[in-house]
Design an enzyme around this catalytic site. Structure first.
Site, PDB file in Angstrom:
ATOM      1  CB  VAL A  10     -65.954   4.528  71.635  1.00 30.10           C
ATOM      2  CG1 VAL A  10     -66.109   5.919  71.052  1.00 30.10           C
ATOM      3  CG2 VAL A  10     -67.189   3.689  71.373  1.00 30.10           C
ATOM      4  CB  SER A  11     -62.301   1.646  74.557  1.00 28.44           C
ATOM      5  OG  SER A  11     -61.210   2.194  73.864  1.00 28.44           O
ATOM      6  CE  LYS A  12     -64.358   1.300  79.880  1.00 29.30           C
ATOM      7  NZ  LYS A  12     -64.476   1.881  81.229  1.00 29.30           N
TER       8      LYS A  12
END
Length: 209
Positions: A10-12
């Site tokens: 996931v990006s965050k």
């Protein structure tokens, strides 16, 4: 015994995104939860311990399973190099969703797409080698044997990336060909060809010009 190995990202890392969707998709594809490696980091971030552990866990005959192709690579070059590494190690790849869902090395079409990635990696290496040799030849013609001493350039760096990590590469020969020292080489790339901080900075400066 071969296995399905999953990777999710996931990006965050602040909790605003979670791995559940990817975990569920991987489980539905038959990946055991104990064989799933995860990262919570930007796709551009070089340091992804989950991906590093995942690549180390893969063995000949295994299949790497990802939800979407953009979960795997930092950019196209990184993705091509990853797929080339999988090809060299006889490891399969299966993408479950998105534009890359046609990649499944258990099918004929998937093997074709996989082969295209491998061909792109070979093409890129050939271009890098050709350009580097042309640059060195031009430097020698101007009276500089081997080009500027001890200096890493973007072209040399890309060649070093492609060559390092290959079993047949001899570091001493590579350094002689590039006209750099071993110390300079390892300042920009690690023994597997991954970019170090100085390598990232060099390519970023080149991209901004």
């Amino acid at each position: 015994m071969t296995a399905l190995i999953g990777y999710a990202r996931v990006s965050k890392a602040d909790g605003s995104q979670v791995h559940d969707l990817q975990r569920d998709a991987l489980a539905q594809a038959g990946v055991d939860a104990n064989n799933v490696y995860e990262d919570a980091a930007s796709g551009k971030k070089e340091d992804r311990p989950g991906l590093t552990a995942c690549m180390k866990a893969l063995r000949r005959g295994d299949t790497l399973v990802v939800w979407k192709l953009d979960r795997l690579g930092r950019d196209l070059r990184h993705l091509v190099n990853l797929v080339d590494d999988l090809t060299q190690r006889h490891i399969g790849l299966k993408v479950l969703a998105g534009e890359g869902a046609s990649i499944d090395t258990s099918t004929a079409n998937g093997r074709l797409v996989f082969g295209i990635f491998a061909a792109l990696a070979e093409f890129e290496r050939a271009l890098i080698i050709e350009r580097t040799k042309a640059g060195l030849a031009a430097a020698r013609a101007r009276g500089r044997n081997g080009g500027a001493p001890f200096k890493m350039t973007p072209a040399k760096l890309r060649l070093a990336q492609a060559a390092m990590g290959k079993p047949e590469t001899k570091v001493a020969d590579l350094c002689a060909e590039l006209g750099i020292t071993r110390q300079t080489l390892y300042r920009f790339v690690d023994p597997k060809g991954a970019l170090r901080t100085d390598g990232e900075r060099l390519l970023m400066r080149k991209a901004k010009k």
